[in-house]
Design a protein around this motif. Sequence first.
Motif, PDB file in Angstrom:
ATOM      1  N   ALA A 108     -21.422   9.165   1.231  1.00 10.59           N
ATOM      2  CA  ALA A 108     -20.525   9.897   0.343  1.00 10.59           C
ATOM      3  C   ALA A 108     -19.300  10.399   1.097  1.00 10.59           C
ATOM      4  N   GLU A 109     -19.499  10.771   2.347  1.00  6.72           N
ATOM      5  CA  GLU A 109     -18.381  11.244   3.175  1.00  6.72           C
ATOM      6  C   GLU A 109     -17.381  10.121   3.428  1.00  6.72           C
ATOM      7  N   ASP A 110     -17.880   8.898   3.604  1.00 11.34           N
ATOM      8  CA  ASP A 110     -16.989   7.747   3.785  1.00 11.34           C
ATOM      9  C   ASP A 110     -16.123   7.545   2.545  1.00 11.34           C
ATOM     10  N   VAL A 111     -16.745   7.631   1.385  1.00 11.85           N
ATOM     11  CA  VAL A 111     -16.020   7.421   0.129  1.00 11.85           C
ATOM     12  C   VAL A 111     -14.951   8.500  -0.056  1.00 11.85           C
ATOM     13  N   GLU A 112     -15.332   9.738   0.203  1.00  9.27           N
ATOM     14  CA  GLU A 112     -14.375  10.836   0.054  1.00  9.27           C
ATOM     15  C   GLU A 112     -13.176  10.638   0.983  1.00  9.27           C
ATOM     16  N   ARG A 113     -13.438  10.236   2.206  1.00 12.69           N
ATOM     17  CA  ARG A 113     -12.357  10.013   3.176  1.00 12.69           C
ATOM     18  C   ARG A 113     -11.421   8.908   2.698  1.00 12.69           C
ATOM     19  N   GLU A 114     -11.970   7.842   2.155  1.00 12.07           N
ATOM     20  CA  GLU A 114     -11.146   6.712   1.733  1.00 12.07           C
ATOM     21  C   GLU A 114     -10.346   7.017   0.465  1.00 12.07           C
ATOM     22  N   ILE A 115     -10.895   7.846  -0.412  1.00 12.30           N
ATOM     23  CA  ILE A 115     -10.125   8.270  -1.590  1.00 12.30           C
ATOM     24  C   ILE A 115      -8.929   9.107  -1.137  1.00 12.30           C
ATOM     25  N   LEU A 116      -9.163  10.040  -0.235  1.00 12.61           N
ATOM     26  CA  LEU A 116      -8.082  10.894   0.253  1.00 12.61           C
ATOM     27  C   LEU A 116      -7.036  10.097   1.032  1.00 12.61           C
ATOM     28  N   PHE A 117      -7.448   8.942   1.575  1.00 11.67           N
ATOM     29  CA  PHE A 117      -6.516   8.096   2.328  1.00 11.67           C
ATOM     30  C   PHE A 117      -5.421   7.525   1.429  1.00 11.67           C
ATOM     31  N   TRP A 118      -5.658   7.498   0.124  1.00 11.56           N
ATOM     32  CA  TRP A 118      -4.635   6.978  -0.784  1.00 11.56           C
ATOM     33  C   TRP A 118      -3.292   7.671  -0.576  1.00 11.56           C
ATOM     34  N   LYS A 119      -3.326   8.940  -0.196  1.00 12.98           N
ATOM     35  CA  LYS A 119      -2.071   9.678  -0.037  1.00 12.98           C
ATOM     36  C   LYS A 119      -1.218   9.106   1.091  1.00 12.98           C
ATOM     37  N   GLU A 120      -1.843   8.331   1.990  1.00 11.21           N
ATOM     38  CA  GLU A 120      -1.096   7.732   3.101  1.00 11.21           C
ATOM     39  C   GLU A 120      -0.430   6.414   2.692  1.00 11.21           C
ATOM     40  N   LEU A 121      -0.811   5.850   1.563  1.00 12.23           N
ATOM     41  CA  LEU A 121      -0.291   4.551   1.160  1.00 12.23           C
ATOM     42  C   LEU A 121       1.156   4.659   0.668  1.00 12.23           C
ATOM     43  N   THR A 122       1.962   3.694   1.029  1.00  9.31           N
ATOM     44  CA  THR A 122       3.361   3.658   0.599  1.00  9.31           C
ATOM     45  C   THR A 122       3.686   2.399  -0.213  1.00  9.31           C
ATOM     46  N   GLU A 123       2.734   1.467  -0.312  1.00  9.03           N
ATOM     47  CA  GLU A 123       2.933   0.273  -1.120  1.00  9.03           C
ATOM     48  C   GLU A 123       1.583  -0.267  -1.568  1.00  9.03           C
ATOM     49  N   GLN A 124       1.611  -1.130  -2.594  1.00  9.92           N
ATOM     50  CA  GLN A 124       0.382  -1.733  -3.078  1.00  9.92           C
ATOM     51  C   GLN A 124       0.688  -3.097  -3.672  1.00  9.92           C
ATOM     52  N   GLU A 125      -0.384  -3.904  -3.784  1.00  8.87           N
ATOM     53  CA  GLU A 125      -0.254  -5.216  -4.405  1.00  8.87           C
ATOM     54  C   GLU A 125      -0.411  -5.067  -5.912  1.00  8.87           C
ATOM     55  N   VAL A 126       0.470  -5.709  -6.654  1.00  9.88           N
ATOM     56  CA  VAL A 126       0.407  -5.666  -8.117  1.00  9.88           C
ATOM     57  C   VAL A 126      -0.751  -6.543  -8.583  1.00  9.88           C
ATOM     58  N   PRO A 127      -1.632  -6.044  -9.467  1.00  9.86           N
ATOM     59  CA  PRO A 127      -2.761  -6.855  -9.943  1.00  9.86           C
ATOM     60  C   PRO A 127      -2.297  -8.122 -10.649  1.00  9.86           C
TER      61      PRO A 127
END
Length: 313
Positions: free
Chosen positions: A107-126
């Motif tokens: 659960a701690e891994d999942v929480e960390r990875e969700i919070l990591f979204w704030k570091e993202l500056t770009e994404q692939e369009v589906p």
Amino acid sequence: MGRRRKKRSAEQLDGLLVLNKPSGPTSADCLNDIKHQLKQFKIGHAGTLDPMASGVLLVMLGNATKLAPYLSGATKTYAGTLKLGMTTDTLDIQGEVVSEAEVTATAEDVEREILFWKELTEQEVPAYSAAKHEGKPLYALARAGEEVPVKIKPIVISHVEVLDVNMPEASFRVSCSAGTYIRSLVHSLGIRMGCGAVLTSLNREQSEPFGLDGAHDLADVLEHPATLPDKVIPIRDTLPHWPRFQLTEPLSGLVKNGAWLPVNDEPGEPLAGRLGDQAMLLDQDGEPMALVEAKLQDGKPKWAILRGLWGQG
């Protein structure tokens, strides 16, 4: 000969309807119901929601359709849920399963990875999205079995919080720039965790500055047509975070002729502002005249007209 202008229906309104879209129909389906059942033939929306998603959908009626670029670009806030251990072609639970994998993360891994979204500056369009390539929606290419080009877009994630983790599922809230695909955020999390992940539910809580607290259910809108005018926000109130300046009759006439008005540099005074500011101009009767932005003209700051709002749409 020019194209003949369609006659405006007697029932046509001008303003903004904040709709609480149900999960299931497309955004276009919701608009078509309002269009044909309530005779709102000039209609548009700001910010598409996927069929599975629910929540705030800004519906522009009549002359308010001119506001689309200024309402679509607002920050959006979503609450959603995800499930680990699988991927689908649409990146959500409604798609065809592409792969499944054992979930060994904590659960701690999942929480960390969700919070990591704030570091993202770009994404692939589906691949299954309304984004276009050479005039064709990507989803049309994907459904036809054609190659879908990879498109990368910049994003801004301004807030992320983990609401709950109950493996292999988790819930979250995220605030992001317009056009951000939450499906892609979840998919990227699944890739980083090595087991895949899909979006299982999504609710748009806010399209700034409008939230669910002021939204109307689609069923209520359609079942009580006589109350529609009471549900529609007047154009003058659709951009409450923009200053509004009421003009004298002579100044209104100048604006209708395309004139740029001088920017007043005294805070709190009429037409006061700084370069880059945006505002709404009202005529002498308080009716919307134009959207303007403070720009330089001949070295002096002037209110440049972005979009005229006078007249009926």
